[in-house]
Design a protein around this motif. Structure first.
Motif, mmCIF file in Angstrom:
data_model
loop_
_atom_site.group_PDB
_atom_site.id
_atom_site.type_symbol
_atom_site.label_atom_id
_atom_site.label_comp_id
_atom_site.label_asym_id
_atom_site.label_seq_id
_atom_site.Cartn_x
_atom_site.Cartn_y
_atom_site.Cartn_z
ATOM 1 N N GLY A 16 0.823 -1.208 0.000
ATOM 2 C CA GLY A 16 0.000 0.000 0.000
ATOM 3 C C GLY A 16 0.854 1.253 0.000
ATOM 4 N N THR A 17 1.905 1.251 0.807
ATOM 5 C CA THR A 17 2.818 2.393 0.836
ATOM 6 C C THR A 17 3.524 2.564 -0.499
ATOM 7 O OG1 THR A 17 3.176 2.055 3.211
ATOM 8 C CG2 THR A 17 4.802 3.390 2.032
ATOM 9 N N ALA A 18 3.980 1.435 -1.079
ATOM 10 C CA ALA A 18 4.703 1.501 -2.350
ATOM 11 C C ALA A 18 3.809 2.029 -3.473
ATOM 12 C CB ALA A 18 5.240 0.118 -2.712
ATOM 13 N N PHE A 19 2.598 1.488 -3.597
ATOM 14 C CA PHE A 19 1.688 1.946 -4.653
ATOM 15 C C PHE A 19 1.293 3.407 -4.447
ATOM 16 C CE2 PHE A 19 0.528 -2.637 -5.510
ATOM 17 C CZ PHE A 19 0.950 -2.636 -6.837
ATOM 18 N N SER A 20 1.108 3.819 -3.199
ATOM 19 C CA SER A 20 0.744 5.211 -2.928
ATOM 20 C C SER A 20 1.857 6.162 -3.353
ATOM 21 C CB SER A 20 0.435 5.405 -1.440
ATOM 22 O OG SER A 20 -0.692 4.653 -1.049
ATOM 23 N N ILE A 21 3.096 5.813 -3.019
ATOM 24 C CA ILE A 21 4.234 6.659 -3.389
ATOM 25 C C ILE A 21 4.377 6.737 -4.904
ATOM 26 C CG2 ILE A 21 6.756 6.834 -3.322
ATOM 27 C CD1 ILE A 21 6.623 5.684 -0.475
ATOM 28 N N PHE A 22 4.283 5.584 -5.571
ATOM 29 C CA PHE A 22 4.399 5.582 -7.030
ATOM 30 C C PHE A 22 3.249 6.346 -7.675
ATOM 31 C CE2 PHE A 22 7.536 2.072 -6.807
ATOM 32 C CZ PHE A 22 8.421 2.519 -7.778
ATOM 33 N N GLY A 23 2.038 6.208 -7.121
ATOM 34 C CA GLY A 23 0.899 6.934 -7.673
ATOM 35 C C GLY A 23 1.085 8.436 -7.572
ATOM 36 N N LEU A 24 1.550 8.906 -6.409
ATOM 37 C CA LEU A 24 1.813 10.335 -6.235
ATOM 38 C C LEU A 24 2.954 10.799 -7.135
ATOM 39 C CD1 LEU A 24 1.484 10.602 -2.341
ATOM 40 C CD2 LEU A 24 -0.089 11.565 -4.045
ATOM 41 N N TRP A 25 3.974 9.975 -7.265
ATOM 42 C CA TRP A 25 5.114 10.309 -8.129
ATOM 43 C C TRP A 25 4.673 10.440 -9.588
ATOM 44 C CZ3 TRP A 25 9.813 12.114 -8.757
ATOM 45 C CH2 TRP A 25 10.592 11.717 -9.840
ATOM 46 N N PHE A 26 3.893 9.472 -10.074
ATOM 47 C CA PHE A 26 3.421 9.534 -11.458
ATOM 48 C C PHE A 26 2.520 10.749 -11.674
ATOM 49 C CE2 PHE A 26 3.896 4.674 -11.621
ATOM 50 C CZ PHE A 26 5.164 4.779 -12.177
ATOM 51 N N ALA A 27 1.660 11.032 -10.695
ATOM 52 C CA ALA A 27 0.751 12.173 -10.830
ATOM 53 C C ALA A 27 1.539 13.478 -10.880
ATOM 54 C CB ALA A 27 -0.245 12.187 -9.663
ATOM 55 N N TYR A 28 2.491 13.627 -9.982
ATOM 56 C CA TYR A 28 3.287 14.853 -9.964
ATOM 57 C C TYR A 28 4.068 15.026 -11.268
ATOM 58 C CZ TYR A 28 7.134 18.015 -9.064
ATOM 59 O OH TYR A 28 8.041 19.033 -9.173
ATOM 60 N N CYS A 29 4.778 13.990 -11.692
ATOM 61 C CA CYS A 29 5.607 14.087 -12.900
ATOM 62 C C CYS A 29 4.757 14.355 -14.134
ATOM 63 C CB CYS A 29 6.420 12.809 -13.079
ATOM 64 S SG CYS A 29 7.717 12.561 -11.842
ATOM 65 N N THR A 30 3.614 13.702 -14.235
ATOM 66 C CA THR A 30 2.735 13.904 -15.392
ATOM 67 C C THR A 30 2.198 15.320 -15.430
ATOM 68 O OG1 THR A 30 2.085 11.560 -15.397
ATOM 69 C CG2 THR A 30 0.629 13.108 -16.524
ATOM 70 N N LEU A 31 1.698 15.806 -14.296
ATOM 71 C CA LEU A 31 1.140 17.151 -14.247
ATOM 72 C C LEU A 31 2.223 18.210 -14.467
ATOM 73 C CD1 LEU A 31 -1.226 16.561 -11.220
ATOM 74 C CD2 LEU A 31 -1.977 17.215 -13.513
ATOM 75 N N HIS A 32 3.379 18.016 -13.869
ATOM 76 C CA HIS A 32 4.477 18.964 -14.048
ATOM 77 C C HIS A 32 4.886 19.040 -15.519
ATOM 78 C CE1 HIS A 32 8.723 20.343 -13.912
ATOM 79 N NE2 HIS A 32 8.268 21.130 -12.953
ATOM 80 N N ARG A 33 5.018 17.892 -16.156
ATOM 81 C CA ARG A 33 5.404 17.872 -17.569
ATOM 82 C C ARG A 33 4.330 18.507 -18.445
ATOM 83 N NH1 ARG A 33 7.106 12.216 -20.040
ATOM 84 N NH2 ARG A 33 8.885 12.615 -18.676
ATOM 85 N N PHE A 34 3.066 18.227 -18.140
ATOM 86 C CA PHE A 34 1.981 18.780 -18.950
ATOM 87 C C PHE A 34 1.952 20.304 -18.874
ATOM 88 C CE2 PHE A 34 -2.440 20.338 -19.079
ATOM 89 C CZ PHE A 34 -2.737 20.025 -20.404
ATOM 90 N N PHE A 35 2.018 20.853 -17.659
ATOM 91 C CA PHE A 35 1.984 22.311 -17.517
ATOM 92 C C PHE A 35 3.245 22.958 -18.081
ATOM 93 C CE2 PHE A 35 -1.036 21.311 -13.925
ATOM 94 C CZ PHE A 35 -2.142 21.840 -14.558
#
Length: 289
Positions: A11-30
């Protein structure tokens, strides 16, 4: 393993990866949107998704793939050690967990192969990720025979979200210039992580539980809790979106162009775009006082 730690760790691993993917995707998009707006060119700043992201502190090292492999190997080792009882391999559920993690090892290896341009087929990293999530979903759907009703319910939710993760990976591979599938991938991985954390407290809480695992009323409450996790994942992604939008918006033009160029060097954009960005950087540097 069917225990508090056995659900807390993934649960901790998936949560960290999910937040990481969300941040990187949004940062790259903007970032792409801002550079495209400043330059007035649809080619420079064109968004393109990637299966994995490089870490700003060491962009030449595929840390994400390495972490996926190491974490999965450690999880397999833990499942193997705890599967024995009285010197015999008694807990077959652990074998299913080991196979689930094994497919994530394969995905991590594919990440490394893509990063080092090892001559693998295009999008093999997306394909192995989708396969890992599909296998996870399959294993969880066939992992519940004879268990209490609430146990079946909460793991059915996991299996369903894992299935959606796999489909999101395939959609992202097919539509790399659209940010929507990439955000879907991040959302479902984050949701899977927070729900694993919730399961550890619903079924194996060291503090004790007030839930009757065969009560229909309590199962209805658990369904409401799951929908709350959906809302939580959405809220976290919205907050990340606001943070990334403001961060990119406050960047000086030169910093934005330099950041975009670093993405170009890491393979996010084509060589043609990279050359264009170099010229823009040179021009913006000359304009700065």
């Amino acid at each position: 393993m069917g225990s508090f730690i056995g659900h807390l760790v993934p649960g901790t691993a998936f949560s960290i990866f999910g937040l990481w993917f969300a941040y990187c995707t949004l940062h790259r998009f903007f970032l792409c949107s801002r550079v495209a707006f400043m330059n007035g060119n649809k080619f420079v700043g064109k968004y393109r998704s990637t299966c994995s992201f490089t870490c700003p502190c060491c962009p030449t090292v595929p840390l994400e793939g390495i972490i996926k492999i190491l974490a999965s190997v450690l999880a397999i080792s833990g499942e193997f050690v705890t599967a024995f009882e009285g010197g015999k391999f008694e807990h077959l559920g652990n074998a299913q967990h080991m196979m689930m993690y094994f497919f994530f090892v394969i995905h991590g290896v594919a990440d490394l192969a893509v990063h080092y341009k090892a001559g693998v087929p295009p999008d093999v990293d997306y394909l192995t990720a989708a396969c890992a999530f599909f296998m996870e979903s399959l294993l969880f759907f066939t992992h519940l025979h004879g268990r209490p009703l609430m146990d079946i319910q909460v793991h059915t939710f996991v299996a369903s979200v894992a299935l959606l993760c796999g489909f999101a990976m395939l959609l992202e591979a097919s539509f790399k210039n659209s940010v929507v599938p990439a955000l879907g991938r991040a959302f479902f991985i984050l949701l899977q992580g927070t729900w694993f954390l919730q399961i550890s407290f619903l079924l194996f809480s060291p503090l004790g539980t007030y839930f009757d695992h065969n009560s229909h009323e309590h199962m209805m409450v658990v369904t409401c809790i799951f929908t709350g996790h959906v809302a939580l994942a959405l809220l976290l992604m919205v907050l990340l979106g606001i943070f990334c939008h403001r961060r990119v918006g406050n960047m000086p033009p030169t910093t934005a162009y330099h950041t975009l160029h670093s993405h170009a060097l890491s393979g996010t954009f084509s060589k043609f775009d990279s050359v264009q960005v170099k010229h823009i950087i040179a021009g913006s540097d000359e304009e700065d006082p």
